[in-house]
Enzyme design. Structure first.
Site, PDB file in Angstrom:
ATOM      1  N   HIS A 227     -11.784 -14.178  -0.091  1.00 35.97           N
ATOM      2  CA  HIS A 227     -11.287 -13.146  -1.375  1.00 35.97           C
ATOM      3  C   HIS A 227     -12.752 -12.296  -1.544  1.00 35.97           C
ATOM      4  O   HIS A 227     -13.647 -12.818  -1.142  1.00 35.97           O
ATOM      5  CB  HIS A 227     -11.111 -13.941  -2.687  1.00 35.97           C
ATOM      6  CG  HIS A 227      -9.671 -14.273  -2.945  1.00 35.97           C
ATOM      7  ND1 HIS A 227      -9.119 -15.604  -2.341  1.00 35.97           N
ATOM      8  CD2 HIS A 227      -8.284 -13.523  -3.221  1.00 35.97           C
ATOM      9  CE1 HIS A 227      -8.023 -15.478  -2.537  1.00 35.97           C
ATOM     10  NE2 HIS A 227      -7.231 -14.518  -3.227  1.00 35.97           N
TER      11      HIS A 227
ATOM     12  N   LYS B 291     -14.416 -12.427  -7.341  1.00 32.01           N
ATOM     13  CA  LYS B 291     -13.448 -13.547  -7.683  1.00 32.01           C
ATOM     14  C   LYS B 291     -14.507 -14.834  -8.187  1.00 32.01           C
ATOM     15  O   LYS B 291     -15.379 -15.138  -7.727  1.00 32.01           O
ATOM     16  CB  LYS B 291     -12.694 -14.074  -6.670  1.00 32.01           C
ATOM     17  CG  LYS B 291     -11.729 -15.049  -7.110  1.00 32.01           C
ATOM     18  CD  LYS B 291     -10.511 -15.204  -5.935  1.00 32.01           C
ATOM     19  CE  LYS B 291      -9.383 -16.185  -6.442  1.00 32.01           C
ATOM     20  NZ  LYS B 291      -8.767 -15.668  -7.841  1.00 32.01           N
TER      21      LYS B 291
HETATM   22  P1  NAD Z   1     -10.920  -8.564 -13.422  1.00 29.70           P
HETATM   23  O1  NAD Z   1     -12.086  -9.396 -13.713  1.00 29.70           O
HETATM   24  O2  NAD Z   1     -11.225  -7.377 -12.543  1.00 29.70           O
HETATM   25  O3  NAD Z   1     -10.237  -8.356 -14.703  1.00 29.70           O
HETATM   26  C1  NAD Z   1     -10.156  -9.269 -15.748  1.00 29.70           C
HETATM   27  C2  NAD Z   1      -9.940  -8.604 -16.946  1.00 29.70           C
HETATM   28  O4  NAD Z   1      -9.570  -9.407 -17.924  1.00 29.70           O
HETATM   29  C3  NAD Z   1     -11.098  -7.709 -17.576  1.00 29.70           C
HETATM   30  O5  NAD Z   1     -10.363  -6.591 -18.111  1.00 29.70           O
HETATM   31  C4  NAD Z   1     -11.627  -8.313 -18.798  1.00 29.70           C
HETATM   32  O6  NAD Z   1     -11.957  -7.656 -19.985  1.00 29.70           O
HETATM   33  C5  NAD Z   1     -10.221  -9.103 -19.247  1.00 29.70           C
HETATM   34  N1  NAD Z   1     -10.685 -10.123 -20.196  1.00 29.70           N
HETATM   35  C6  NAD Z   1     -11.332 -11.411 -20.010  1.00 29.70           C
HETATM   36  N2  NAD Z   1     -11.304 -12.083 -21.057  1.00 29.70           N
HETATM   37  C7  NAD Z   1     -10.505 -11.621 -21.869  1.00 29.70           C
HETATM   38  C8  NAD Z   1     -10.238 -11.831 -23.296  1.00 29.70           C
HETATM   39  N3  NAD Z   1     -10.908 -12.947 -24.041  1.00 29.70           N
HETATM   40  N4  NAD Z   1      -9.504 -11.086 -23.950  1.00 29.70           N
HETATM   41  C9  NAD Z   1      -9.143 -10.006 -23.518  1.00 29.70           C
HETATM   42  N5  NAD Z   1      -9.365  -9.601 -22.001  1.00 29.70           N
HETATM   43  C10 NAD Z   1     -10.149 -10.553 -21.452  1.00 29.70           C
HETATM   44  O7  NAD Z   1      -9.945  -9.599 -12.577  1.00 29.70           O
HETATM   45  P2  NAD Z   1      -8.613  -9.249 -11.687  1.00 29.70           P
HETATM   46  O8  NAD Z   1      -9.113  -9.091 -10.293  1.00 29.70           O
HETATM   47  O9  NAD Z   1      -7.968  -7.948 -12.326  1.00 29.70           O
HETATM   48  O10 NAD Z   1      -7.818 -10.702 -11.950  1.00 29.70           O
HETATM   49  C11 NAD Z   1      -7.372 -10.927 -13.205  1.00 29.70           C
HETATM   50  C12 NAD Z   1      -6.854 -12.330 -12.985  1.00 29.70           C
HETATM   51  O11 NAD Z   1      -5.583 -12.276 -12.262  1.00 29.70           O
HETATM   52  C13 NAD Z   1      -7.635 -13.621 -12.521  1.00 29.70           C
HETATM   53  O12 NAD Z   1      -7.398 -14.620 -12.713  1.00 29.70           O
HETATM   54  C14 NAD Z   1      -7.104 -13.382 -10.817  1.00 29.70           C
HETATM   55  O13 NAD Z   1      -7.307 -14.537 -10.119  1.00 29.70           O
HETATM   56  C15 NAD Z   1      -5.593 -13.068 -11.322  1.00 29.70           C
HETATM   57  N6  NAD Z   1      -4.853 -12.486 -10.144  1.00 29.70           N
HETATM   58  C16 NAD Z   1      -3.636 -13.077  -9.763  1.00 29.70           C
HETATM   59  C17 NAD Z   1      -2.805 -12.395  -8.971  1.00 29.70           C
HETATM   60  C18 NAD Z   1      -1.471 -12.439  -8.686  1.00 29.70           C
HETATM   61  O14 NAD Z   1      -0.934 -12.366  -8.055  1.00 29.70           O
HETATM   62  N7  NAD Z   1      -1.071 -13.648  -9.474  1.00 29.70           N
HETATM   63  C19 NAD Z   1      -3.497 -11.277  -7.987  1.00 29.70           C
HETATM   64  C20 NAD Z   1      -4.829 -11.100  -8.193  1.00 29.70           C
HETATM   65  C21 NAD Z   1      -5.486 -11.518  -9.221  1.00 29.70           C
END
Ligand code: NAD
Length: 259
Positions: A148, A152
């Site tokens: 990744h 991440k």
């Molecule tokens: P990122 O770091 O770009 O974004 C995370 C977001 O969450 C940020 O906007 C942050 O402000 C917000 N956040 C964190 N704590 C918070 C809180 N207490 N209250 C409100 N908002 C909060 O991460 P990303 O790449 O967008 O990934 C997000 C999540 O999704 C991760 O856990 C990742 O592993 C997961 N993910 C899942 C899939 C899937 O297909 N299921 C795919 C990609 C990523």
């Protein structure tokens, strides 16, 4: 259908773009961490679309929506669960500790939840293929390698763990009893049974997963490469449409996709 999104990072913006572009969905809010740079910015602009009049805001005390899509972080999901008031939940957040998983399951006793470490169609098909291969090749060594992007925060990925659970299930076992994370030093010979995990973090890799099964004179590799995060965002929207009217409980992408 009124949709709220928690998380305004890489995934949240893409999901917002898909919701804004869909004729049958109404985006009613997108929420990020209190002091995040995204607060106050129009989410249409963040999603690469014209301004839509909805700016990223802090999580409200009560989430007023039909479906809440959480793609944030474990602390974001924890806050989401506190703000939910009966709405259906679609969550793709990974790296969740056991206590938070129990809180999620407790909410799912009252409302429908889709939980998926990976929203893509290909990975969800791969889960089934891996379970079948592990069952068919009971003596083969299994090693799971994932790669990744450098941002991440959790390792191994939620998808790698889901693949490990599928392999363990194929052998009638629990992953907790078989998982080995990386190797270093005088490890001795590899015993039969453990499932190894290895996490690469580099550059801008969207998400690669390879499940190796090695036996005498051959090895088999079942894998998936995500080339665009849009595939995850589109899967999240598919789950959003599917979940409405479903019974309480934790559902998976296999249910959504009818696999
Ligand atoms: P990122 O770091 O770009 O974004 C995370 C977001 O969450 C940020 O906007 C942050 O402000 C917000 N956040 C964190 N704590 C918070 C809180 N207490 N209250 C409100 N908002 C909060 O991460 P990303 O790449 O967008 O990934 C997000 C999540 O999704 C991760 O856990 C990742 O592993 C997961 N993910 C899942 C899939 C899937 O297909 N299921 C795919 C990609 C990523």
């Amino acid at each position: 259908m009124r949709v709220a999104i928690v998380g305004a990072g890489r995934m949240g913006r893409l999901v917002a773009g898909e919701v804004l572009s869909a004729g049958d969905l109404e985006l009613v809010g997108i929420h990020g961490r209190v002091h995040s740079d995204a607060i106050g910015i129009d989410v249409g602009v963040l999603a690469g679309l014209p301004p839509c009049g909805i700016s990223v805001s802090a999580l409200p005390a009560r989430l007023d929506a039909d479906v809440v899509v959480d793609v944030s972080a474990p602390e974001g999901l924890r806050a989401t669960l506190r703000s939910l008031d009966g709405a259906a939940l679609v969550t793709g957040t990974t790296g969740i500790p056991d206590a938070l998983q129990r809180d999620l399951e407790s909410y799912a006793s009252r409302a429908p939840v889709v939980q998926a470490a990976n929203f893509s169609t290909g990975v969800n098909l791969l889960l089934d293929l891996v379970a079948r291969a592990a069952r068919a090749l009971p003596d083969y060594d299994i090693e799971i390698v994932e790669a990744h992007h450098r941002h991440k925060r959790d390792a191994p990925s939620g998808t790698a763990l889901a693949l490990g659970r599928a392999a363990a299930a194929g052998r009638g076992a629990l992953l907790a009893d078989l998982a080995v994370h990386g190797r270093v030093g005088d490890t001795g010979e590899r015993p039969v049974g453990p499932i190894g995990f290895h996490a690469l973090r580099l550059g801008d890799v969207v998400g690669d997963h390879a499940v190796w099964l090695g036996g005498p004179g051959e090895r088999l590799c079942l894998g998936h490469v995500a080339t665009s995060r849009r595939t995850f965002a589109q899967g999240a929207v598919r789950a959003t449409r599917w979940i409405v009217g479903r019974p309480p409980g934790v559902h998976g992408m296999a249910d959504v996709l009818g696999l």
